[in-house]
Design a protein around this motif. Sequence first.
Motif, mmCIF file in Angstrom:
data_model
loop_
_atom_site.group_PDB
_atom_site.id
_atom_site.type_symbol
_atom_site.label_atom_id
_atom_site.label_comp_id
_atom_site.label_asym_id
_atom_site.label_seq_id
_atom_site.Cartn_x
_atom_site.Cartn_y
_atom_site.Cartn_z
ATOM 1 N N LEU A 1 -7.599 54.677 20.075
ATOM 2 C CA LEU A 1 -7.691 54.867 18.627
ATOM 3 C C LEU A 1 -8.659 53.845 18.048
ATOM 4 N N PRO A 2 -9.375 54.217 17.000
ATOM 5 C CA PRO A 2 -10.138 53.192 16.279
ATOM 6 C C PRO A 2 -9.189 52.116 15.750
ATOM 7 N N ALA A 3 -9.661 50.896 15.709
ATOM 8 C CA ALA A 3 -8.808 49.763 15.325
ATOM 9 C C ALA A 3 -8.222 49.950 13.938
ATOM 10 N N GLU A 4 -9.023 50.504 13.003
ATOM 11 C CA GLU A 4 -8.516 50.644 11.643
ATOM 12 C C GLU A 4 -7.380 51.657 11.555
ATOM 13 N N VAL A 5 -7.445 52.714 12.373
ATOM 14 C CA VAL A 5 -6.370 53.709 12.371
ATOM 15 C C VAL A 5 -5.109 53.121 12.984
ATOM 16 N N ALA A 6 -5.257 52.417 14.112
ATOM 17 C CA ALA A 6 -4.104 51.784 14.741
ATOM 18 C C ALA A 6 -3.463 50.765 13.811
ATOM 19 N N SER A 7 -4.285 50.004 13.087
ATOM 20 C CA SER A 7 -3.754 49.013 12.155
ATOM 21 C C SER A 7 -2.983 49.673 11.026
ATOM 22 N N GLU A 8 -3.501 50.796 10.540
ATOM 23 C CA GLU A 8 -2.821 51.520 9.463
ATOM 24 C C GLU A 8 -1.446 52.020 9.913
ATOM 25 N N ILE A 9 -1.381 52.575 11.136
ATOM 26 C CA ILE A 9 -0.105 53.075 11.637
ATOM 27 C C ILE A 9 0.879 51.923 11.839
ATOM 28 N N ALA A 10 0.393 50.801 12.386
ATOM 29 C CA ALA A 10 1.261 49.647 12.598
ATOM 30 C C ALA A 10 1.829 49.148 11.274
ATOM 31 N N GLN A 11 1.013 49.081 10.252
ATOM 32 C CA GLN A 11 1.496 48.640 8.941
ATOM 33 C C GLN A 11 2.542 49.593 8.387
ATOM 34 N N GLN A 12 2.314 50.904 8.562
ATOM 35 C CA GLN A 12 3.286 51.885 8.084
ATOM 36 C C GLN A 12 4.618 51.760 8.821
ATOM 37 N N LEU A 13 4.553 51.526 10.139
ATOM 38 C CA LEU A 13 5.790 51.363 10.909
ATOM 39 C C LEU A 13 6.573 50.144 10.445
ATOM 40 N N PHE A 14 5.880 49.049 10.234
ATOM 41 C CA PHE A 14 6.569 47.842 9.793
ATOM 42 C C PHE A 14 7.128 48.016 8.377
ATOM 43 N N ALA A 15 6.375 48.671 7.520
ATOM 44 C CA ALA A 15 6.856 48.890 6.157
ATOM 45 C C ALA A 15 8.091 49.784 6.151
ATOM 46 N N GLU A 16 8.074 50.835 6.967
ATOM 47 C CA GLU A 16 9.224 51.737 7.054
ATOM 48 C C GLU A 16 10.433 51.020 7.632
ATOM 49 N N GLU A 17 10.215 50.184 8.634
ATOM 50 C CA GLU A 17 11.331 49.463 9.243
ATOM 51 C C GLU A 17 11.942 48.468 8.264
ATOM 52 N N ARG A 18 11.092 47.776 7.505
ATOM 53 C CA ARG A 18 11.624 46.838 6.516
ATOM 54 C C ARG A 18 12.390 47.565 5.425
ATOM 55 N N ARG A 19 11.848 48.729 5.022
ATOM 56 C CA ARG A 19 12.540 49.500 3.980
ATOM 57 C C ARG A 19 13.903 49.961 4.467
ATOM 58 N N ARG A 20 13.955 50.464 5.693
ATOM 59 C CA ARG A 20 15.214 50.956 6.233
ATOM 60 C C ARG A 20 16.223 49.835 6.415
ATOM 61 N N LEU A 21 15.754 48.706 6.957
ATOM 62 C CA LEU A 21 16.676 47.612 7.225
ATOM 63 C C LEU A 21 17.208 46.981 5.944
ATOM 64 N N SER A 22 16.363 46.805 4.961
ATOM 65 C CA SER A 22 16.814 46.170 3.720
ATOM 66 C C SER A 22 17.699 47.087 2.898
ATOM 67 N N GLY A 23 17.580 48.403 3.115
ATOM 68 C CA GLY A 23 18.370 49.337 2.313
ATOM 69 C C GLY A 23 19.694 49.702 2.923
ATOM 70 N N ASP A 24 20.001 49.262 4.139
ATOM 71 C CA ASP A 24 21.246 49.617 4.817
ATOM 72 C C ASP A 24 22.121 48.376 4.928
ATOM 73 N N PRO A 25 23.214 48.270 4.135
ATOM 74 C CA PRO A 25 24.023 47.051 4.161
ATOM 75 C C PRO A 25 24.750 46.847 5.475
ATOM 76 N N GLY A 26 24.905 47.878 6.258
ATOM 77 C CA GLY A 26 25.572 47.715 7.547
ATOM 78 C C GLY A 26 24.603 47.525 8.686
ATOM 79 N N ASP A 27 23.347 47.250 8.311
ATOM 80 C CA ASP A 27 22.302 47.164 9.341
ATOM 81 C C ASP A 27 22.127 45.726 9.803
ATOM 82 N N ALA A 28 21.738 45.566 11.067
ATOM 83 C CA ALA A 28 21.618 44.221 11.628
ATOM 84 C C ALA A 28 20.585 43.394 10.890
ATOM 85 N N ASP A 29 19.364 43.939 10.724
ATOM 86 C CA ASP A 29 18.330 43.162 10.053
ATOM 87 C C ASP A 29 18.620 43.040 8.574
#
Length: 849
Positions: A707-735
Motif C-alpha cells: 500500500l502507499p504509505a499515506e493510505v496505510a497511515s490513514e487506515i492505521a489512524q482510523q483503526l486507532f480512532a475507532e478503538e479509542r471510541r469503542r473503549l472509552s464508550g464501554d464502561p465494562g471495557d478493559a481499556d
Amino acid sequence: MPKSTSLHTFADWLRSRDETAIRALLQHRADLSVPRPGDISSLAARASTRASVGRIVDQLNTPQLQVLTAAMLLAAEHSPVSASTIRHQFGKASARDVKLVVGQLVERGLLWDPGTDLRVQPVVAEVLAPYPAGLGPRLADLLQPAESTLVCSALGVDDVADAATVLKTSLQQVLKTLPDGAAKIVQSLSSGFPEGRVERRVTMPTSADLGADRPLGAVESLLSRGIALALPPDRIVLSREAGIGARNGRVYQALAATAPEPASQPMDQDALDQLAAGTIFELLRQIDELLTLLDERQLGQLRSGGLGMRDLRRLALDLDRDEPATARLLELAYVAGLIGATEDDEPLWLPTLRAGSWRALPTAAQWRVVTEAWLPSSRWAGLVGTKDQKGVARTALGHQLDRSLIVAARTVVLRQWLPTPPGSVLSPDDVREALHWHYPRSAPGFMELVSACIEDATWLGILAGSVVPGSADLGFTSFGRDIVTQHLGSSGHSRAGVPPRVNTSTGDQGHNRLAELLPEVVHEVLLQADLTAVAPGPLAAEVRETFSSFATVEGRGQGTVFRFGAGSVRNALGQGWETDGILDYLREHSSTPVPQPLEYLIRDAGRTFGRLRIGSARSYLRSDHPELLDELMAHAGSPHLVGIDLLRIAPTVVCSSIEASHLGEGLHQLGMSVVAEADGQMLIHKQEKERPDVVPPAPVRSSSLELPAEVASEIAQQLFAEERRRLSGDPGDADGALRRNGSAPQSGSPLRTRADNRALAEATAPISRDFGSVSSIAEEPTAALALLREAVSESVRVRVGVADSHGNRRNLLLDPLGVNAGRLRARNVDTGQEITIVAHRITDVRLAE
C-alpha cells in the motif's frame, strides 16, 4: 491442560503497537486493507487467516523464510522461541543477522512478542506444511503406541521424547550399527525431498522381527528406529528428528543473509543500441502487417471472447510466424489499444481508431506507445493454447490471459538490470539465481514467468543481447533504460525488504537515440517496368495506405514491394480514384518516371471499368458492349449463378428477379466487374470501414502489492480512532477501565502498553471472572478461528458457544486440540470425549476462567 486466562492474544499485542507499526504491517500486507478492517480485532483476525499468512510467507526472501521456519519448528516442540534459540538452529549465523530478520518478521505480524518468548502465528505451520525446510513429520505425530514402544526399545530409551533426542544428537552412531545402504538412504532423503519410494510394500517391523535370527534390511532397520516412517503402500519419509540429526543437529547449515548479486560485464553501449534498433524496426513492421491483415481478413470474435485457434493459425501462416509468436504480437497490439472488437451482433477484430493515429507517429514514438502499454500489462500470451480447469483451451485476446503475478515478475526482473551501469550486461542465469533468493517460495511457474519477461524485454528492444559469440548475456539499451526508469520511478512497487535501486536518466536522451538509429521514413518509391514499386525504406503511413489501395503488397521488410495488376487498379477506381488521379499520385511519390507498361495497365483498366452496370428492376444489368452480356448469358448454367434467373430483354439489357446486391455477388464470383448506377450515372461509394473505439484493457492488480504509505497511515489512524471510541464508550471495557483510572491511550500511542498489564488485571477483574477479558472474546467466524488457533498453540482452555441444527445454543468447556479445514477438534472437559465441531456451528469463543 492448565486453566489459565493469562494468554496475551495477537489482538492484544497489536493494541500495544503504535500507529507506525500498524502502518508498516498494512504496507507489507496490503490484503489486510481490502475491505478495510473495522477495528484492531478484525485486523488481527484477518492477519491470522491461512490465506493472508500464505500470501505474506510467499513474499518472504530466503533468510526471512529460514528464520520463520526455524521458529515454527521450535514452537512445534514447545521450546522457547527467541532470537538466541533460533540462532542455534543454524550451523552458521550471526546474532545480528538473526535479530534483524526476527524484527522483519515481527513487523509483518508472523512473529509477535508478548513480553516473554516470541510467538509464531499458529497457521504458519499449515502454510509451511507438509515438509518445512525439507524435514519430514515428527515421530510423535505418526507413530502408533505399539510402534513407539518398538522404536524406544530399538534405541534403548524410555519414551519418544528421548528417542527424538537420540536421533537429533547421535544419528551417525546409530547408523553405524545398521546394514549397508541405510546411511545412503538417509543421505539421499536429507539432502532434498524427505520422501522416497521403495520397491516392495512398506510395513513396520514387529518385536518378533527384532528378535529373529534373520537380519533386517536397510529400510526395515530405519523404520524400526524411527529414522524413517512408513507411508503405505510403498513410500517412506525421513522423520524430522532424523533429518535434523543428518544435518548435525541443525535445521539449516547457514543463514543466507546476503543476497547474490549478478556480476555485470562491460559491453559497448552503441553495439547494444544498434542491435536492438534492428529488432525494434522488425517488431513495428510486424505490428503494422498484423493490422493490415486484420483489416483484410475481418476475423470474428468468439462468443466467449477472444480469437479462434483456426484464425490464429491463418494469421500465423500469413505472417510467416509460429502460433506463439503470433499470439504474443496480437496481445501486444491489444494492450496498446491498436486492435479491438466491434460492437455488432457478430463482432469482428479490427484495427481501432487509435491504430490510425499510431501509424502516423514517427517510428520511435510508435515503439514508446507499445512499450509503455506492455510494462504494466497483466496479460501473458504464454497461456494461449493451454487448458483451463474445465479443459477448455485459452485463446488469444480472450479473458483468461490475465495474471497479476506477471506484473510483479516483470518489475523484479527489470530491477535486476537497473543498477548496472550503462554499457554492461548480466547473465540471465545469474538474475534467476538472485530472484530465487528473493522469492524462495514463489508461486508455481514464477520462474517461467521470469524467463518469459526476459524474452519479451529482449523482443521489445528494452534489453539487447551481447555481441560476443556464444554469450547469452543481456544489457539495457539506452532507450530501454530510459523508459523502464520512468515507469518504475512513477508506478513501480519495490518488493518488501528489497529497496529499489534505480538509476536516473535524462528524459528524452533514450528516445532521441532510438530515433537516430531507426531508418528514416520515406515518401517516395521506385516504380519499375515489371509493374512493381519498391519502397527504399519505411513508408509514411499515408503513402503506404494509398499504395495499398493501388497495388497488392508482395514483400515486406525494410523496403516494401507493391505489385500492380488489373484487379488492384479496378479496386482503386471502385474507391473513387480516376485514371489520371492515380497516375498523378504515382508521379508525385516516385523518384523514377512512371514506366510505360504501368501507365498502359492503368489506362486500360480505366477504359474497361464501368462497362457493365447494375441497377434495380428488381435488378437489371446494362452494358453498352453487347458482347459482355453474350458472355454472361453463356454462363447462365454456372454453379455461381444457381438460383439466379436472367432474362435478356434487349441487346444491352438483362433483367433478374433477385436483389441487385445478390446478383452482383454472383457476378463477382464469375470474375466480372460491375458498377452500380442510378439515373444512368455510375455510383461510386468509398466505403469507410467501422473502427472500434476501445479503451486498452486495464491490468489486473495483485492484492499482495504494498500500500502507499499515506493510505496505510490513514487506515492505521482510523483503526486507532475507532478503538479509542469503542473503549472509552464501554464502561465494562478493559481499556475503558484504564481510562477511568487515568491511563487512557492517547492519539498515536499504543492502545495498551505492557506497563498497563498490571493495572489491566485489577481494572478488569470483574470482567475476567465473566469468561475473560474483552480482547479474549471472539464472535465473528474469522476472529473465533484465530483465537482458537492461539489457544491450541498455547494449550489454553476455552468456552465455545455451539448452535445445533435447530438453532439451540449451548456452552462447552473444551481443551482445543487442533483447527484444520474449518473444523475444531477438541476434548470436552465435562465428558472427556474428543469431539469435532464445524466452524459454522460456533457462535462465539471465550478464554476459560
